[in-house]
Design a protein around this motif. Structure first.
Motif, short mmCIF file in Angstrom:
data_model
loop_
_atom_site.label_atom_id
_atom_site.label_comp_id
_atom_site.label_asym_id
_atom_site.label_seq_id
_atom_site.Cartn_x
_atom_site.Cartn_y
_atom_site.Cartn_z
N ASP B 676 11.78 -5.48 -4.25
CA ASP B 676 10.64 -5.53 -5.16
C ASP B 676 10.93 -4.77 -6.45
O ASP B 676 10.55 -5.19 -7.53
N TYR B 750 2.90 3.48 9.54
CA TYR B 750 2.15 2.51 10.34
C TYR B 750 1.11 3.19 11.21
O TYR B 750 -0.02 2.73 11.33
N ALA B 753 -1.50 4.97 8.47
CA ALA B 753 -2.28 4.15 7.56
C ALA B 753 -2.32 2.69 7.97
O ALA B 753 -2.94 1.88 7.29
N GLY B 754 -1.64 2.35 9.04
CA GLY B 754 -1.74 0.98 9.54
C GLY B 754 -1.06 -0.04 8.67
O GLY B 754 -1.43 -1.20 8.66
N GLY B 755 -0.05 0.37 7.91
CA GLY B 755 0.68 -0.60 7.10
C GLY B 755 2.16 -0.33 7.18
O GLY B 755 2.59 0.81 7.30
N LYS B 756 2.96 -1.38 7.14
CA LYS B 756 4.41 -1.18 7.24
C LYS B 756 5.04 -1.02 5.86
O LYS B 756 6.16 -0.55 5.76
N ASN B 757 4.32 -1.47 4.81
CA ASN B 757 4.89 -1.35 3.48
C ASN B 757 4.59 0.05 2.93
O ASN B 757 3.47 0.38 2.59
N ASN B 760 2.85 0.50 -0.47
CA ASN B 760 1.42 0.25 -0.53
C ASN B 760 0.59 1.22 0.29
O ASN B 760 -0.56 1.46 -0.03
N LEU B 763 0.03 3.84 -2.11
CA LEU B 763 -0.96 3.47 -3.12
C LEU B 763 -2.37 3.42 -2.55
O LEU B 763 -3.32 3.82 -3.20
N GLY B 764 -2.50 2.87 -1.36
CA GLY B 764 -3.84 2.61 -0.85
C GLY B 764 -4.36 3.70 0.07
O GLY B 764 -5.55 3.73 0.36
N ASP B 765 -3.48 4.56 0.53
CA ASP B 765 -3.94 5.54 1.50
C ASP B 765 -3.59 6.97 1.15
O ASP B 765 -4.46 7.79 0.94
N ALA B 768 -4.51 7.40 -2.59
CA ALA B 768 -5.50 6.41 -3.02
C ALA B 768 -6.35 6.94 -4.17
O ALA B 768 -6.84 6.17 -4.99
N PHE B 769 -6.51 8.25 -4.23
CA PHE B 769 -7.33 8.82 -5.30
C PHE B 769 -6.74 8.47 -6.67
O PHE B 769 -7.45 8.07 -7.59
N THR B 771 -4.78 5.96 -7.30
CA THR B 771 -4.92 4.52 -7.53
C THR B 771 -6.32 4.19 -8.02
O THR B 771 -6.49 3.42 -8.97
#
Lengths: 140, 803
Positions: B676, B750, B753-757, B760, B763-765, B768-769, B771
């Motif tokens: 990316d 994971y 925050a429950g995400g593998k990327n 992100n 960024l999202g967790d 996040a503030f 972002t």
């Protein structure tokens, strides 16, 4: 002066859908793979700008009667709203949660509230991008 | 929960205003807005009995727990007084403004700002967390700025708004520094927790500096000397705003802060002298200057300043009780604080009524200049009644509530002279003397308000409109207020028991008995005491001085115009503008080379300097991975391109070589498996190169300008230093272990925050503030571009500034 842009128009008709699909894919893929709200929003926004470039503003506006300033505003409200909403569940500001839910028809899916937050980001990006580009282009 | 809701409600209502305004064009917007404060007032009033029983209501919403910043709403006796004032006076002011402002004005702006202000003010008085309090505090400054500049086509409005904002916000920033010091000293932002750990705070070195900074915030907000100069200028606002913000609520925020932090700082000598001394000085100076004003509103502005000084000084006197801790002897000194709270409420009632009265006169007659007014008594009897009651209460005459609190004020100043701390037994004698002199002037300007407006000869040729009585709706609010003025005089102890004594418990948390601190308020003590004699003296001397006003008015010319505080403020602002302009023009000379020099010199000194200081150079290649041959090739390509750029003679070569550099970096991203990043880099590089080539024909040729040897040497040195710094950081960073690495968060992204990327989840967790705020910034930037393009001033609008 009338520009003959038949080729452009024909190509764009196909390409825009590809761009939109890619944008949506990037948006949802962001959880576990490259992508996410920002980049998804950028791709979608650029697709919209491409449409505006090819056709004139009125035509596009018939198909997409959005005021992009409002789109951006809704995006900001979504992002901040999803952050504030967590306070009402008695967890700190901006806490996100996720889980696996068994949905009808499509089987077990992993859902997360980050998606709401990211949707806000994407909408803001789209709205701001299109607003700025449209206004600069209109400015004589 | 309900308290948090009451802070939110005005903000929500403010957001809804545009929708309502569009739907109901023909109904005055004020009626809808009126619902908010009335509902809040009723809601809060239901808490009064439970607060009077000594209950407090606390609810915490975690916001940034890692920094100790939580939204803690806290309702106790002190917050109660202020919140009732905010919502109560707010309701009356909005009711009044419905009749005052015609539907031709941009009402949706006005009520939006007013609701913002109300919410911010409630936020200030309900916040237990200092940081949250600070945010709301500055929000009151901002909304006040917007309200003062409501008639923004007038130059005076804009100037007044700017002045108020400059002074109050600078004070607010000082206060923020004070709060941070308190945090360093105590380790918490919560006011209640700081009060619970007083010993730690009071033994800290930051104690006195923090106190001074917090006081700066309070003094600027409450227009204490020498920061009072913004208040008279703020009178450019519409009269409902002046009545609400600049007499009853916003200027009381500073007083609230002093009252709220009294348990922390009270009992210290600096606090005592600063609060009571500045308060008394303000009391005197404000009343002294009020007498010289010709504009009724300016007169009331100065009188507000002096009354605020009175309340402030009473809080200062009352803090002396904390010096001894609790004992039956020291309780007597808490009377001053009680008088302060009492006068705070009284002041809101009579001053609000008087401002509304002036608004009515202005509205019906078209001028506020006392030299043009006179003889309105028979034409405007209701307004006259309001003016007499309000002024008499302000002058401290019976049978109005101002008399009671003025008596208590005299009593407190007399009482304080008997103390033998803080060298009070000698200098303390000044307290009753200054208080008495200031009261004389207060009496004089109260007489001026009534006599010069309503008595004497009417001058119809000097008025804008033929005078007549105000519409009934405009009179409702001031009448309710004067009803309070009289009602409080008759039943002062109801107020004392239900409202004032719980607040005393908040100010003196370590004093066990609230009953002891709640004196029985009485107008007549059964015998003639010193306070009563002082009041008689005020009346006698005041009448005499009013009669001879013409003879001693030249006193005001003793201070030359160029030495007034206002002139000094103007000079400071103007000279700072010109100096900063000159300085900026010196270093912002439009030459890109210079800018890069600043940036890089700063960068090198900071980073390399820190690395030398902390001694973190280390290079341990044993842990590094192998370098592949093609990586070497890439590196050499980049080096060659970079060196070639320096010696390029043509711009096109430079652009293309720059492209080579960018694409090589993208290749590196590919090699290091960051698809990316590589994609982004490729896109950005292609776009910039394309843009360069597009605009190529507009760019001038590269100039072969002569550069002196020394300058060239300096440039080379800087470049080499930057390169060396970056390289060394890159090498040293592998072995840097001062901070705990954050990579384990990303490895467990994971689970956390429950995400593998990873990108992100950051960024999202995790971040996040950032972002969220980036999104907001992006949006604001977009709006900025939009407005700059759309709302360009048409040609010929250039004279907006000069109106």
């Amino acid at each position: 002066m009338k520009v003959n842009d038949v080729i452009l128009k024909s190509v764009v008709r196909g390409v825009v859908f590809i761009v939109f699909t890619l944008g949506m894919y990037l948006f949802f893929a962001g959880h576990n793979a490259p992508g996410g709200g920002f980049i998804g929003g950028l791709v979608l926004g650029s697709g919209i700008v491409l449409l505006y470039l090819t056709y004139d503003i009125e035509t596009v506006h018939k198909g997409m009667p959005f005021d992009f300033k409002k789109v951006a505003a809704i995006g900001v409200l979504l992002a901040t709203g999803s952050a504030i909403a967590s306070i009402f569940f008695d967890v700190p500001f901006l806490t996100q949660t996720d889980g696996y839910y068994n949905l009808p028809l499509i089987g077990e899916k992993h859902l997360s509230t980050v998606t709401i937050f990211e949707a806000g980001v994407a909408l803001t990006v789209i709205g701001t991008l299109v607003t700025i580009i449209l206004n600069i282009s209109e400015d004589e | 929960m309900l308290i948090a809701f009451s802070i939110m409600l005005p903000f929500l209502a403010a957001a809804l205003i545009p929708l309502i305004y569009r739907r109901f064009k023909n109904i005055h917007l004020g009626w809808f807005v009126l619902i908010v404060p009335v509902a809040l007032f009723s809601l809060l009033a239901t808490y009064i009995p439970r607060i009077a029983n000594g209950e407090v209501f606390i609810k915490t919403f975690e916001w940034i727990p890692s920094f100790g910043i939580n939204i803690t709403t806290y309702l106790d006796g002190l917050s109660m007084i202020f919140s009732l004032l905010i919502t109560g006076v707010g309701s009356l002011v909005i009711l009044y403004s419905i009749f005052y402002l015609s539907t031709k004005e941009s009402l949706h702006h006005f009520y939006c700002y007013l609701l913002l202000f109300m919410g911010a003010m409630l936020g200030v008085v309900f916040s237990d967390n200092l940081m949250v309090l600070y945010v709301f505090w500055e929000l009151t400054s901002v909304s006040s700025f917007l309200l003062i500049a409501f008639w923004h086509h007038r130059k005076a409005s804009r100037a007044g708004a700017r002045k108020a904002m400059t002074i109050t916000v600078s004070g607010g920033v000082a206060m923020l520094a004070g709060f941070l010091m308190l945090y360093v000293a105590s380790g918490t932002f919560s006011i209640r927790e700081i009060i619970a750990n007083l010993d730690v705070v009071q033994s800290s070195v930051y104690f006195v500096p923090a106190m001074c900074l917090v006081l700066l915030g309070a003094f600027t907000k409450s227009a204490q000397f020498p920061f009072h100069i913004w208040l008279p200028d703020a009178m450019e606002a519409p009269t409902p705003v002046s009545a609400y913000l600049h007499s009853a609520t916003m200027v009381k925020a500073g007083i609230y802060l002093v009252a709220r932090t009294t348990p922390i700082f009270g009992g210290h000598e600096v606090w005592f002298w600063a609060v009571s001394g500045v308060g008394l000085l303000t009391l005197f100076w404000g009343s002294f200057n009020a007498v010289r004003q010709y504009d009724l509103k300016a007169l009331l502005a100065y009188s507000t300043i002096s009354q605020l000084g009175l309340i402030m000084s009473l809080f200062g006197l009352g803090s002396a009780a904390l010096h001894f801790g609790y004992s039956t002897q020291s309780v007597i000194y808490t009377q001053a604080t009680f008088a302060a709270l009492f006068h705070l409420i009284n002041h809101s009632t009579f001053k609000g009524a008087l401002f509304m009265m002036v608004g009515i006169v202005d509205h019906e007659v078209g001028t506020r200049d006392i030299r043009r007014l006179g003889g309105l008594m028979s034409l405007m009897p209701f307004t006259f009644t309001i003016a007499v009651i309000g002024s008499a209460s302000m002058a401290g005459l019976p049978p109005f509530n101002g008399f009671l609190s003025k008596e208590m004020f005299f009593a407190a100043t007399l009482k304080i002279t008997q103390l033998d701390i803080f060298s009070l037994d000698s200098i303390g004698l000044l307290f009753p003397i200054i208080a008495w002199v200031a009261s004389v002037f207060t009496f004089i300007y109260c007489v001026i308000i009534v006599m010069r407006t309503f008595f004497g000869k009417i001058q119809p040729d000097r008025l804008e409109k033929p005078p007549h009585e105000a519409p009934f709706g405009m009179l409702i609010s001031p009448f309710i207020l004067v009803a309070f003025v009289i009602g409080i005089f008759i039943f002062p102890n109801v107020l004392g028991h239900y409202i004032l004594s719980p607040a005393m418990a908040s100010i003196y948390p370590m004093f066990p008995s609230v009953e002891e601190m709640t004196p029985h308020i009485a107008a007549w003590h059964g015998y003639i005491n010193t306070e009563l004699i002082m009041t008689f003296g005020v009346i006698v001397v005041g009448v005499f001085l009013y009669r001879t006003l013409k003879k001693w008015r030249p006193v005001y010319l003793w201070i030359p115009q160029s030495f007034t505080l206002n002139a000094i403020y103007e000079r400071v602002i103007n000279s700072s503008e010109s100096v900063s302009g000159r300085v900026t023009n010196r270093y912002m000379n439009g030459n890109l080379t210079y800018y890069f020099v600043y940036i890089y010199v700063f960068f090198v000194t900071l980073l390399a300097g820190y690395m030398i200081y902390a001694d973190v150079f280390s290079w341990n290649p044993s842990k590094d991975s192998l370098i592949e041959p093609y990586e070497l090739v890439l590196v050499f390509v980049m080096i060659a391109a970079a060196i070639a750029i320096i010696f390029a003679k043509q711009r096109i070569t430079v652009v293309l070589l720059n492209g080579v550099l960018g694409y090589s970096v993208a290749f590196f991203f590919v090699v290091f498996r960051a698809p990316d990043l590589a994609l982004t880099q490729l896109v950005v590089e292609s776009v910039t190169t394309a843009l360069f080539l597009l605009s190529f024909k507009y760019l001038p040729k590269l100039k072969n300008e002569y550069i002196s040897k020394s300058w060239r040497f300096a440039k080379v040195t800087i470049s080499v230093a930057v390169g060396a710094t970056v390289t060394l950081i890159g090498l040293a960073v592998m072995n840097y272990d001062r901070f705990e690495p954050i990579s384990k968060y990303f490895e467990d992204s994971y689970d956390l925050a429950g995400g593998k990327n990873i990108v992100n989840t950051i960024l999202g967790d995790f971040r996040a503030f950032d972002t969220m705020l980036e999104v907001v910034v992006l949006f604001i930037a977009g709006l900025g571009v939009y407005t700059l393009i759309k709302l360009k001033a048409k040609k010929g609008d250039g004279d907006v500034e000069s109106k």
